[in-house]
Write an enzyme that holds these catalytic residues in place. Structure first.
Site, PDB file in Angstrom:
ATOM      1  N   ASP A   1       0.675  -1.326   0.033  1.00  0.00           N
ATOM      2  CA  ASP A   1      -0.150  -0.073  -0.071  1.00  0.00           C
ATOM      3  C   ASP A   1       1.098   1.096  -0.230  1.00  0.00           C
ATOM      4  O   ASP A   1       2.333   1.182  -0.060  1.00  0.00           O
ATOM      5  CB  ASP A   1      -1.151   0.387   0.936  1.00  0.00           C
ATOM      6  CG  ASP A   1      -1.530  -0.950   0.907  1.00  0.00           C
ATOM      7  OD1 ASP A   1      -2.087  -1.787  -0.102  1.00  0.00           O
ATOM      8  OD2 ASP A   1      -2.845  -1.089   1.854  1.00  0.00           O
TER       9      ASP A   1
ATOM     10  N   HIS B   1      -5.856   3.286  -3.004  1.00  0.00           N
ATOM     11  CA  HIS B   1      -6.147   3.127  -2.269  1.00  0.00           C
ATOM     12  C   HIS B   1      -6.036   4.263  -1.363  1.00  0.00           C
ATOM     13  O   HIS B   1      -5.552   5.345  -0.801  1.00  0.00           O
ATOM     14  CB  HIS B   1      -4.390   2.702  -1.487  1.00  0.00           C
ATOM     15  CG  HIS B   1      -4.008   2.705  -0.748  1.00  0.00           C
ATOM     16  ND1 HIS B   1      -4.840   2.082   0.737  1.00  0.00           N
ATOM     17  CD2 HIS B   1      -4.014   3.093   0.487  1.00  0.00           C
ATOM     18  CE1 HIS B   1      -4.200   1.777   2.407  1.00  0.00           C
ATOM     19  NE2 HIS B   1      -3.365   2.707   1.973  1.00  0.00           N
TER      20      HIS B   1
ATOM     21  N   HIS C   1      -5.708   8.902   1.318  1.00  0.00           N
ATOM     22  CA  HIS C   1      -5.175   8.767   2.429  1.00  0.00           C
ATOM     23  C   HIS C   1      -5.345   9.481   3.673  1.00  0.00           C
ATOM     24  O   HIS C   1      -4.863   9.545   4.490  1.00  0.00           O
ATOM     25  CB  HIS C   1      -3.865   8.241   2.431  1.00  0.00           C
ATOM     26  CG  HIS C   1      -3.132   7.518   2.974  1.00  0.00           C
ATOM     27  ND1 HIS C   1      -3.675   6.700   4.483  1.00  0.00           N
ATOM     28  CD2 HIS C   1      -3.134   5.876   2.691  1.00  0.00           C
ATOM     29  CE1 HIS C   1      -3.433   5.596   5.143  1.00  0.00           C
ATOM     30  NE2 HIS C   1      -2.909   4.815   3.885  1.00  0.00           N
TER      31      HIS C   1
ATOM     32  N   HIS D   1       3.743  -2.503   3.315  1.00  0.00           N
ATOM     33  CA  HIS D   1       3.797  -0.623   2.984  1.00  0.00           C
ATOM     34  C   HIS D   1       4.694   0.037   1.603  1.00  0.00           C
ATOM     35  O   HIS D   1       6.326  -0.706   2.265  1.00  0.00           O
ATOM     36  CB  HIS D   1       3.472   0.248   3.510  1.00  0.00           C
ATOM     37  CG  HIS D   1       2.235   0.469   4.405  1.00  0.00           C
ATOM     38  ND1 HIS D   1       2.421  -0.711   5.584  1.00  0.00           N
ATOM     39  CD2 HIS D   1       0.985   0.685   4.147  1.00  0.00           C
ATOM     40  CE1 HIS D   1       0.629  -0.846   6.035  1.00  0.00           C
ATOM     41  NE2 HIS D   1       0.462   0.059   4.858  1.00  0.00           N
TER      42      HIS D   1
HETATM   43 ZN   LIG Z   1      -2.030   3.036   3.862  1.00  0.00          ZN
END
Ligand SMILES: [Zn+2]
Length: 241
Positions: free
Chosen positions: A60, A111, A115, A208
């Site tokens: 991500d 995503h 954010h 990530h």
């Molecule tokens: Zn994230």
């Protein structure tokens, strides 16, 4: 190669490249998901149909010019395919890098755009963030995103309904390594992965690619998977109609 008929899923085999021998982690098989408003990941939804010892690698918050190339190299070195959930703002900043990710055989979803914690926003703001992130994906890849992962895994009824309506898969997780602390060492991340795997035994792993320590640790993390006998399953989606 494992082949299985699973309800609602289309399965296709993966041919390993000649150089991807048994000394590499490799990609065991590919699951091609339909474009439908399904939701996967036992953290919040139905578990994906995975056998014990099968994991899906997901990353991500990228693409990140500093860290994503390291992640791509570690994956390529082990012939392992992953799914990257990208932020709209990063797609706008690094479209070439995003296309490189997919060009190297990985799959991509979104995503969010910037954010946010969507549960703190009005419905209108949530949908606006979704619209912007979908547009960013389409501008880079020329097609609709097949999948969405919520920032902070914070789901909202407004967004769940919108994603279902748009036939976008909600991709939650089964396990993670809590990789957002800048001071984390490779040993700490490897230990967390070890513990999470021992607890879950299978599933979608959240990492990530935008996180420096993760990018640095990935060769070791993939070795942990290999040494423990885990098999990588790659998620893909049907072509957009
Ligand atoms: Zn994230």
């Amino acid at each position: 190669m494992i082949r299985a008929l699973l309800p609602m899923l289309l399965i296709s085999g993966v041919a390993s490249a000649a150089e991807c021998g048994p000394d590499r982690l490799q990609t065991e098989r590919t699951i091609v998901l339909k474009r439908e408003g399904a939701a996967y990941g036992a953290h919040q939804h139905t578990a994906l149909s995975l056998a014990k010892g099968e994991v899906v690698l997901t990353f991500d918050d990228g693409p990140s010019p500093e860290n994503t190339p390291l992640v791509l190299k570690a994956l390529a070195d082990q012939c392992a395919k992953a799914t990257f959930f990208m932020e709209g703002r990063n797609l706008r900043r690094s479209p070439e890098l995003a296309r490189r990710v997919v060009g190297e055989g990985h799959s991509a979803g979104i995503h969010s755009d910037t954010h946010p914690n969507l549960s703190t926003l009005s419905s209108e703001q949530q949908l606006d963030d979704l619209t912007r992130s979908r547009a960013a994906y389409k501008a880079v890849f020329g097609s609709e995103t097949p999948a969405y992962r919520f920032p902070f895994l914070e789901e909202t009824p407004t967004m769940l309904a919108a994603l279902k309506q748009a036939n976008i898969t909600v991709a939650s997780i089964d396990l993670g390594i809590n990789d957002w602390i800048p001071e984390d060492t490779t040993a700490v991340l490897a230990q967390r992965l070890n513990e999470s795997l021992d607890k879950a035994g299978r599933g979608i792993i959240l990492m990530h690619d935008a996180n420096g320590p993760t990018a640095k640790a990935l060769p070791t993390l993939l070795k942990v998977l290999k040494d423990k006998g885990y098999k990588v399953v790659h998620l893909e989606w049907e072509q957009a109609p």
